[in-house]
Write a protein that holds these residues in place. Sequence first.
Motif, PDB file in Angstrom:
ATOM      1  N   ARG A 273      -6.723   4.005  -7.000  1.00  0.00           N
ATOM      2  CA  ARG A 273      -6.020   3.198  -5.993  1.00  0.00           C
ATOM      3  C   ARG A 273      -6.687   3.289  -4.630  1.00  0.00           C
ATOM      4  O   ARG A 273      -6.735   2.301  -3.892  1.00  0.00           O
ATOM      5  CB  ARG A 273      -4.554   3.616  -5.904  1.00  0.00           C
ATOM      6  N   LEU A 274      -7.187   4.468  -4.283  1.00  0.00           N
ATOM      7  CA  LEU A 274      -7.894   4.595  -3.004  1.00  0.00           C
ATOM      8  C   LEU A 274      -9.170   3.767  -2.993  1.00  0.00           C
ATOM      9  O   LEU A 274      -9.494   3.132  -1.989  1.00  0.00           O
ATOM     10  CB  LEU A 274      -8.201   6.062  -2.709  1.00  0.00           C
TER      11      LEU A 274
ATOM     12  N   MET B 298     -11.337  -7.415   3.857  1.00  0.00           N
ATOM     13  CA  MET B 298     -10.578  -7.954   4.982  1.00  0.00           C
ATOM     14  C   MET B 298     -11.396  -7.861   6.264  1.00  0.00           C
ATOM     15  O   MET B 298     -11.404  -8.791   7.063  1.00  0.00           O
ATOM     16  CB  MET B 298      -9.242  -7.213   5.145  1.00  0.00           C
ATOM     17  N   GLN B 299     -12.102  -6.750   6.432  1.00  0.00           N
ATOM     18  CA  GLN B 299     -12.947  -6.577   7.616  1.00  0.00           C
ATOM     19  C   GLN B 299     -14.049  -7.637   7.641  1.00  0.00           C
ATOM     20  O   GLN B 299     -14.351  -8.190   8.691  1.00  0.00           O
ATOM     21  CB  GLN B 299     -13.563  -5.175   7.626  1.00  0.00           C
ATOM     22  N   ALA B 300     -14.625  -7.925   6.486  1.00  0.00           N
ATOM     23  CA  ALA B 300     -15.675  -8.945   6.402  1.00  0.00           C
ATOM     24  C   ALA B 300     -15.124 -10.321   6.771  1.00  0.00           C
ATOM     25  O   ALA B 300     -15.830 -11.144   7.358  1.00  0.00           O
ATOM     26  CB  ALA B 300     -16.270  -8.969   4.996  1.00  0.00           C
TER      27      ALA B 300
ATOM     28  N   SER C 271       0.808  -1.222   0.000  1.00  0.00           N
ATOM     29  CA  SER C 271       0.000   0.000   0.000  1.00  0.00           C
ATOM     30  C   SER C 271       0.838   1.267   0.000  1.00  0.00           C
ATOM     31  O   SER C 271       0.288   2.366  -0.004  1.00  0.00           O
ATOM     32  CB  SER C 271      -0.911   0.020   1.230  1.00  0.00           C
ATOM     33  N   LEU C 272       2.149   1.146  -0.018  1.00  0.00           N
ATOM     34  CA  LEU C 272       3.011   2.316   0.122  1.00  0.00           C
ATOM     35  C   LEU C 272       2.775   3.354  -0.971  1.00  0.00           C
ATOM     36  O   LEU C 272       2.655   4.542  -0.673  1.00  0.00           O
ATOM     37  CB  LEU C 272       4.489   1.908   0.151  1.00  0.00           C
ATOM     38  N   THR C 273       2.683   2.929  -2.218  1.00  0.00           N
ATOM     39  CA  THR C 273       2.481   3.921  -3.278  1.00  0.00           C
ATOM     40  C   THR C 273       1.132   4.626  -3.121  1.00  0.00           C
ATOM     41  O   THR C 273       1.039   5.833  -3.354  1.00  0.00           O
ATOM     42  CB  THR C 273       2.592   3.298  -4.687  1.00  0.00           C
ATOM     43  N   THR C 274       0.129   3.904  -2.691  1.00  0.00           N
ATOM     44  CA  THR C 274      -1.187   4.516  -2.460  1.00  0.00           C
ATOM     45  C   THR C 274      -1.109   5.515  -1.306  1.00  0.00           C
ATOM     46  O   THR C 274      -1.693   6.601  -1.378  1.00  0.00           O
ATOM     47  CB  THR C 274      -2.249   3.442  -2.176  1.00  0.00           C
TER      48      THR C 274
ATOM     49  N   GLU D  63      -9.842   0.792  -0.376  1.00  0.00           N
ATOM     50  CA  GLU D  63     -11.040   0.781   0.471  1.00  0.00           C
ATOM     51  C   GLU D  63     -11.825  -0.510   0.299  1.00  0.00           C
ATOM     52  O   GLU D  63     -12.320  -1.083   1.275  1.00  0.00           O
ATOM     53  CB  GLU D  63     -11.908   1.995   0.161  1.00  0.00           C
ATOM     54  N   ALA D  64     -11.919  -1.011  -0.930  1.00  0.00           N
ATOM     55  CA  ALA D  64     -12.604  -2.288  -1.168  1.00  0.00           C
ATOM     56  C   ALA D  64     -11.843  -3.429  -0.502  1.00  0.00           C
ATOM     57  O   ALA D  64     -12.455  -4.316   0.103  1.00  0.00           O
ATOM     58  CB  ALA D  64     -12.737  -2.538  -2.674  1.00  0.00           C
ATOM     59  N   PHE D  65     -10.519  -3.396  -0.580  1.00  0.00           N
ATOM     60  CA  PHE D  65      -9.689  -4.412   0.071  1.00  0.00           C
ATOM     61  C   PHE D  65      -9.921  -4.397   1.586  1.00  0.00           C
ATOM     62  O   PHE D  65     -10.109  -5.444   2.211  1.00  0.00           O
ATOM     63  CB  PHE D  65      -8.213  -4.165  -0.251  1.00  0.00           C
TER      64      PHE D  65
END
Length: 111
Positions: free
Chosen positions: A90-91, A101-103, A10-13, A95-97
């Motif tokens: 990318r954001l 992951m939360q789900a 996620s660094l570039t984002t 956010e979808a990722f």
Amino acid sequence: MKNAQLYKGSLTTIIMRLLEENGRMYGYEITQKVKQLTDGELNVTEGALYPALHKLEAEGFLDVEMEKAGNRLRKYYKLTESGEKETVNRLAELEAFIRNMQALVKPNLEL
């Protein structure tokens, strides 16, 4: 942070988001902002930051401006027009990722 590998992808984002918010920044400023925003939990090293900045520049997402700061030249990075559009993409992906992951981790938590 022990699980810094989780952040690596996620660094570039993260960089692009900071530049979107702040206009232009130099490398050390980016590292300090990340540290501040994460209460010291995430430290971006120069060894990770500069290759990511160079890659974003090579992809046409960043412009670089040189400016004299005291006795030295400082490189400022800012998003190009295509970089601004890519940041939005990318954001949204990140956010979808996070939602997915939360789900998986806490399926009963409402977002």
